[in-house]
Design an enzyme around this catalytic site. Structure first.
Site, short mmCIF file in Angstrom:
data_model
loop_
_atom_site.label_atom_id
_atom_site.label_comp_id
_atom_site.label_asym_id
_atom_site.label_seq_id
_atom_site.Cartn_x
_atom_site.Cartn_y
_atom_site.Cartn_z
N ASP A 130 6.86 3.92 12.55
CA ASP A 130 6.24 2.80 12.29
C ASP A 130 6.82 1.17 12.51
O ASP A 130 7.77 1.30 12.85
CB ASP A 130 6.91 3.02 10.36
CG ASP A 130 5.77 1.63 9.80
OD1 ASP A 130 4.22 1.90 9.87
OD2 ASP A 130 6.29 1.27 8.94
N ARG A 145 -29.53 -0.90 -5.62
CA ARG A 145 -28.22 -2.41 -5.28
C ARG A 145 -26.68 -1.10 -4.85
O ARG A 145 -25.97 -1.08 -4.32
CB ARG A 145 -28.08 -3.28 -6.13
CG ARG A 145 -26.88 -4.24 -5.85
CD ARG A 145 -26.80 -4.81 -4.88
NE ARG A 145 -27.93 -5.50 -4.50
CZ ARG A 145 -27.86 -5.25 -2.76
NH1 ARG A 145 -26.72 -5.07 -1.90
NH2 ARG A 145 -29.15 -6.21 -2.71
N LYS A 196 8.46 5.83 2.15
CA LYS A 196 8.88 4.88 2.85
C LYS A 196 10.25 4.10 2.74
O LYS A 196 10.75 4.91 1.97
CB LYS A 196 7.17 4.11 2.63
CG LYS A 196 6.05 5.17 2.41
CD LYS A 196 4.89 4.05 2.33
CE LYS A 196 4.93 3.47 4.33
NZ LYS A 196 2.89 3.17 3.97
N GLU A 203 8.74 7.95 6.39
CA GLU A 203 9.18 7.15 7.10
C GLU A 203 10.71 6.85 7.90
O GLU A 203 11.55 6.58 7.21
CB GLU A 203 8.70 5.69 6.82
CG GLU A 203 8.45 4.27 7.53
CD GLU A 203 7.68 3.35 6.50
OE1 GLU A 203 6.47 3.03 6.45
OE2 GLU A 203 8.54 2.25 6.43
N LYS A 250 -5.56 2.06 1.61
CA LYS A 250 -5.48 0.65 1.85
C LYS A 250 -7.00 0.85 1.27
O LYS A 250 -7.93 -0.04 2.56
CB LYS A 250 -5.08 0.24 3.40
CG LYS A 250 -3.89 0.23 3.25
CD LYS A 250 -3.54 -0.65 4.05
CE LYS A 250 -1.44 -0.48 4.70
NZ LYS A 250 -1.30 -1.30 5.95
#
Length: 285
Positions: A224, A102, A169, A202, A137
């Site tokens: 961005d 698995r 950011k 950013e 992410k």
């Protein structure tokens, strides 16, 4: 990016934790009905199509569970596969094969999906000069495998985590009191702590692009959520002063157009957070 030694350490932690999670105190299904001395063999069967990834990691998982298991590989990582292809065969202790099954499948199914999506994006960017990047992410505790899958698919890794690159950011900039102050404080902090880290900043609009360009020491500007025209303008403003990267809701329909704007990189969280696992199975024979 992190060193190869550290990356290998992350992989070993991933494997040990995955086996701990799945096996716990024992694989009682196998222990109950299969003799300890029983030997068998199984094949990794493709029931889908795309780019296979995770073959090398599967070997590491088998090695971790039972170093006596033997693997015969037919298809290597990064190869396009079709329904019915056999990627490898594993032979040895039947209990060990089942204990590994698995974790091997979960790992390879997700890595193959990521590699396949990355390959699609790479093809869409062909001829533009732009390269595709992943992001942070990722699935918790599975980042090393997911970023490895992006590379197998032909993409490039962004920073691995918060500690191997500085990325200022919108929230950093707002909390720090503005772009210029954020960059200044960052450079001072890196110098004071003897840290050699690249700085990415950013920008939310063209005015912020212009302000960033007033400061030295910025490695890349993150353009961005810009539209195409403003992205082209930003690229022209930046010129050769630093690298450029587009991000923000970029998908299969828009990625090539952003690549044609002249940016060096395009980052996409979708490579790792929006994929459907490739269908694979491990079949005894």
């Amino acid at each position: 990016m992190i060193s190869e030694v550290q990356f290998q350490t992350e992989l070993q932690l991933l494997i040990s934790n995955a086996i701990r999670e799945d096996v716990g105190t024992g694989d009682y299904s196998s222990l109950a009905c299969i003799p300890e001395t029983a030997h068998g063999q199984a094949k990794l069967l493709v029931k889908d199509q795309g780019i296979i990834a995770g073959v090398a990691l599967a070997k590491m998982i088998f090695e971790y569970v039972d170093p006596k298991l033997k693997i015969k590989t037919y298809i290597e990582d990064g190869t396009h596969v079709e329904y019915g292809d056999v990627v490898f065969e594993v032979s040895g202790s039947s209990q060990s094969i089942l204990k590994s099954e698995r974790v091997v499948l979960n790992t390879m199914q997700r890595m193959s999906a990521i590699a396949t999506k990355t390959d699609q994006y790479v093809q869409l960017l062909e001829g533009t000069g732009a390269k595709i990047l992943d992001t942070r992410k990722t699935t918790p505790n599975f980042r090393a495998a997911e970023k490895w899958a992006v590379k197998i698919g032909g993409g490039e890794n962004h920073r691995f985590a918060l500690y191997d690159m500085v990325m200022l950011k919108d929230n950093h900039i707002d909390f720090a009191g503005g772009i210029t102050l954020a960059i200044k404080k960052t450079k001072e902090y890196l110098k004071a702590n003897n840290l050699d880290l690249k700085i990415i900043v950013e920008a939310r609009n063209l005015d912020e692009i212009r302000e960033i360009l007033l400061s030295d020491g910025v490695h890349r500007i993150l353009i961005d959520n810009f539209n195409y025209e403003d992205t082209k303008t930003a690229v022209n403003l930046i010129g050769k002063k630093c690298q450029t990267e587009s991000s923000g809701n970029i998908n299969e329909k828009t990625i090539r157009e952003y690549g044609l704007c002249g940016v060096n990189y395009i980052s996409s969280g979708a490579l790792t957070h929006s994929v459907y696992n490739m269908d694979l199975s491990l079949k005894a024979f």
